[in-house]
Scaffold this motif. Sequence first.
Motif, PDB file in Angstrom:
ATOM      1  N   ALA A  13       4.698  25.977 -11.124  1.00 28.93           N
ATOM      2  CA  ALA A  13       4.393  24.904 -12.077  1.00 28.93           C
ATOM      3  C   ALA A  13       5.202  23.680 -11.665  1.00 28.93           C
ATOM      4  CB  ALA A  13       4.739  25.310 -13.497  1.00 28.93           C
ATOM      5  N   ASP A  14       4.574  22.499 -11.715  1.00 25.10           N
ATOM      6  CA  ASP A  14       5.298  21.273 -11.382  1.00 25.10           C
ATOM      7  C   ASP A  14       4.595  20.066 -11.989  1.00 25.10           C
ATOM      8  OD1 ASP A  14       3.390  19.917  -9.506  1.00 25.10           O
ATOM      9  OD2 ASP A  14       3.780  21.652  -8.237  1.00 25.10           O
ATOM     10  N   PHE A  15       5.283  18.933 -11.961  1.00 27.89           N
ATOM     11  CA  PHE A  15       4.623  17.690 -12.339  1.00 27.89           C
ATOM     12  C   PHE A  15       4.907  16.654 -11.264  1.00 27.89           C
ATOM     13  CE2 PHE A  15       8.851  16.933 -14.079  1.00 27.89           C
ATOM     14  CZ  PHE A  15       9.072  15.587 -13.826  1.00 27.89           C
ATOM     15  N   ALA A  16       3.948  15.741 -11.090  1.00 25.35           N
ATOM     16  CA  ALA A  16       4.045  14.676 -10.101  1.00 25.35           C
ATOM     17  C   ALA A  16       3.984  13.342 -10.825  1.00 25.35           C
ATOM     18  CB  ALA A  16       2.906  14.785  -9.090  1.00 25.35           C
ATOM     19  N   ASP A  17       4.932  12.462 -10.515  1.00 23.73           N
ATOM     20  CA  ASP A  17       4.997  11.145 -11.134  1.00 23.73           C
ATOM     21  C   ASP A  17       4.958  10.100 -10.030  1.00 23.73           C
ATOM     22  OD1 ASP A  17       5.409   8.992 -12.812  1.00 23.73           O
ATOM     23  OD2 ASP A  17       7.592   9.246 -12.863  1.00 23.73           O
ATOM     24  N   GLN A  18       3.838   9.365  -9.955  1.00 26.46           N
ATOM     25  CA  GLN A  18       3.712   8.297  -8.970  1.00 26.46           C
ATOM     26  C   GLN A  18       4.106   6.968  -9.592  1.00 26.46           C
ATOM     27  OE1 GLN A  18      -0.012   8.048  -6.890  1.00 26.46           O
ATOM     28  NE2 GLN A  18       0.227  10.045  -5.909  1.00 26.46           N
ATOM     29  N   VAL A  19       4.692   6.085  -8.782  1.00 23.53           N
ATOM     30  CA  VAL A  19       5.169   4.800  -9.265  1.00 23.53           C
ATOM     31  C   VAL A  19       4.021   3.985  -9.852  1.00 23.53           C
ATOM     32  CG1 VAL A  19       6.201   2.596  -8.559  1.00 23.53           C
ATOM     33  CG2 VAL A  19       7.140   4.748  -7.706  1.00 23.53           C
ATOM     34  N   ASN A  20       2.848   4.040  -9.202  1.00 24.24           N
ATOM     35  CA  ASN A  20       1.714   3.272  -9.722  1.00 24.24           C
ATOM     36  C   ASN A  20       0.895   4.060 -10.740  1.00 24.24           C
ATOM     37  OD1 ASN A  20       0.350   5.130  -8.174  1.00 24.24           O
ATOM     38  ND2 ASN A  20      -0.232   3.673  -6.571  1.00 24.24           N
ATOM     39  N   ALA A  21       1.339   5.280 -11.059  1.00 24.79           N
ATOM     40  CA  ALA A  21       0.754   6.126 -12.114  1.00 24.79           C
ATOM     41  C   ALA A  21      -0.638   6.645 -11.814  1.00 24.79           C
ATOM     42  CB  ALA A  21       0.730   5.391 -13.461  1.00 24.79           C
ATOM     43  N   LYS A  22      -1.210   6.318 -10.645  1.00 27.02           N
ATOM     44  CA  LYS A  22      -2.556   6.778 -10.350  1.00 27.02           C
ATOM     45  C   LYS A  22      -2.610   8.266 -10.040  1.00 27.02           C
ATOM     46  CE  LYS A  22      -4.319   2.347  -8.670  1.00 27.02           C
ATOM     47  NZ  LYS A  22      -4.924   1.611  -7.522  1.00 27.02           N
ATOM     48  N   GLY A  23      -1.516   8.808  -9.535  1.00 31.88           N
ATOM     49  CA  GLY A  23      -1.520  10.215  -9.137  1.00 31.88           C
ATOM     50  C   GLY A  23      -0.707  11.113 -10.035  1.00 31.88           C
ATOM     51  N   ASP A  24      -0.372  10.672 -11.249  1.00 31.18           N
ATOM     52  CA  ASP A  24       0.397  11.515 -12.155  1.00 31.18           C
ATOM     53  C   ASP A  24      -0.384  12.785 -12.478  1.00 31.18           C
ATOM     54  OD1 ASP A  24       2.121   9.453 -12.097  1.00 31.18           O
ATOM     55  OD2 ASP A  24       2.041   8.960 -14.232  1.00 31.18           O
ATOM     56  N   ALA A  25       0.308  13.922 -12.465  1.00 28.43           N
ATOM     57  CA  ALA A  25      -0.388  15.189 -12.706  1.00 28.43           C
ATOM     58  C   ALA A  25       0.600  16.270 -13.112  1.00 28.43           C
ATOM     59  CB  ALA A  25      -1.143  15.637 -11.452  1.00 28.43           C
ATOM     60  N   VAL A  26       0.079  17.265 -13.829  1.00 31.76           N
ATOM     61  CA  VAL A  26       0.789  18.514 -14.092  1.00 31.76           C
ATOM     62  C   VAL A  26      -0.014  19.610 -13.411  1.00 31.76           C
ATOM     63  CG1 VAL A  26       1.552  20.161 -15.823  1.00 31.76           C
ATOM     64  CG2 VAL A  26       1.740  17.698 -16.277  1.00 31.76           C
ATOM     65  N   THR A  47       0.812  -1.226   0.000  1.00 24.57           N
ATOM     66  CA  THR A  47       0.000   0.000   0.000  1.00 24.57           C
ATOM     67  C   THR A  47       0.844   1.274   0.000  1.00 24.57           C
ATOM     68  OG1 THR A  47      -0.137  -0.209   2.405  1.00 24.57           O
ATOM     69  CG2 THR A  47      -1.975  -1.076   1.115  1.00 24.57           C
ATOM     70  N   GLU A  48       2.145   1.120  -0.033  1.00 18.32           N
ATOM     71  CA  GLU A  48       3.004   2.311  -0.028  1.00 18.32           C
ATOM     72  C   GLU A  48       2.906   3.047  -1.358  1.00 18.32           C
ATOM     73  OE1 GLU A  48       7.290   2.960   1.739  1.00 18.32           O
ATOM     74  OE2 GLU A  48       7.480   2.198  -0.324  1.00 18.32           O
ATOM     75  N   ILE A  49       2.867   4.370  -1.275  1.00 20.45           N
ATOM     76  CA  ILE A  49       2.815   5.215  -2.462  1.00 20.45           C
ATOM     77  C   ILE A  49       4.148   5.948  -2.575  1.00 20.45           C
ATOM     78  CG2 ILE A  49       1.638   7.113  -3.630  1.00 20.45           C
ATOM     79  CD1 ILE A  49      -0.837   6.451  -1.934  1.00 20.45           C
ATOM     80  N   GLU A  50       4.740   5.881  -3.748  1.00 21.04           N
ATOM     81  CA  GLU A  50       5.994   6.594  -4.028  1.00 21.04           C
ATOM     82  C   GLU A  50       5.724   7.653  -5.080  1.00 21.04           C
ATOM     83  OE1 GLU A  50       9.567   4.234  -4.557  1.00 21.04           O
ATOM     84  OE2 GLU A  50       8.456   2.462  -3.917  1.00 21.04           O
ATOM     85  N   GLN A  51       6.346   8.811  -4.894  1.00 18.88           N
ATOM     86  CA  GLN A  51       6.097   9.907  -5.838  1.00 18.88           C
ATOM     87  C   GLN A  51       7.359  10.728  -6.040  1.00 18.88           C
ATOM     88  OE1 GLN A  51       2.300  11.969  -5.577  1.00 18.88           O
ATOM     89  NE2 GLN A  51       3.319  13.955  -5.770  1.00 18.88           N
TER      90      GLN A  51
END
Length: 389
Positions: A368-381, A347-351
Amino acid sequence: MKKTALALAICGLPLVVNAASAPSQEEMWQIIQQQQKEIERLKADQKVADSKINATADAVEKTATVASWASRTTIGGYGEHHFNHFKNKDDQVDAHRFVIYVGHQFSDTVRFFSEVEIEHGFVEDTSDGSGPGELEIEQAYIAWDFTQGQTLTMGQFLIPVGIINETHEPDTFYGVERNNVESAIIPATWWETGAMLSGEILPGFNYNLAVHSGLAIDPTGNGAVRGGRQKSAKATAEDFAYTGRLVYNAISGLELGATYQYQADVTQGAAEGEATFYELHARYQIANLTLTALTAEWDIDGATFAANGSDKQEGSYLEASYKITPKLGVFVRQSQWDNLASSAADTEIEQFDAGINYWLTPTVVVKADFADQVNAKGDAVNLGLGWSF
């Protein structure tokens, strides 16, 4: 003989003249009445003059009082607007926060501070509390400097923990959104009502000791700490919480902080839930480079928490930021957090986050930033605008 008669005539002349010119009793009465009227007029004029003088003095005093009150009262605030482009859900525009500060200095040693916030644009009255926004008092306390370098805070205040919780104006941190570790694990923004002692115990060593209202976590849900914040809203207070923090900043550019909290029951009687919490952080600024590290963990004793894996909740992050110019800065951040750290499932989330801040003025920032989560569920600009004053 003639000389004697002449002398007598001369001596008697004034008597004759006076007798001839003396006013009668009626004339004398009229003169007295006129003089009395003049005296009354003068008295009335004096009363009017005194009244005007007193009115002027009162107005001056009131003006001075208002001026003194205004000079001892401060108004400030902050706000931020966000645009989030998500990979796996609808994009979003959010008037995320609008905050007003009001403070007042009662004396050299007693002061008041308050913070009122509207979140997500407006507040909708819904029976189930599902409206988009919140209107809330985040802080409302009296601070008393009872001796040199020592302060007693009483009322509703922010818990002394982490980096973001006490200083969260958008111009003071990198990234459009507040970092997930401090939001999900600490959980910022976190305030309680109680009393707190603060001060310097040695040069470069500052402390906080607080007793305050505690969390009320629902162990039957996912047990997440953030959902247990009661926000001093008719908060159940069967069990208080106790928080202590020590900060070292004697070396220029360096801050080391440690927070510990104990609460006998984080469910407020709903189930077994004795909890301990700690947070450690370090921040070091070398010229234009700032390095930050933070870790936090909850340990909760209770069968219900253990059953769903929420008896242990933890997170940490590393961040590096660099000011290219006084107005332009860049950052990178690596973080991981888990509100179900004891669960058998992963259940660990990495970003990973990276972005830029551009300060139009020292307290107005475009982000301005971007977020990249390992499981890709929280990817965002993300894009953001923030200010404080």
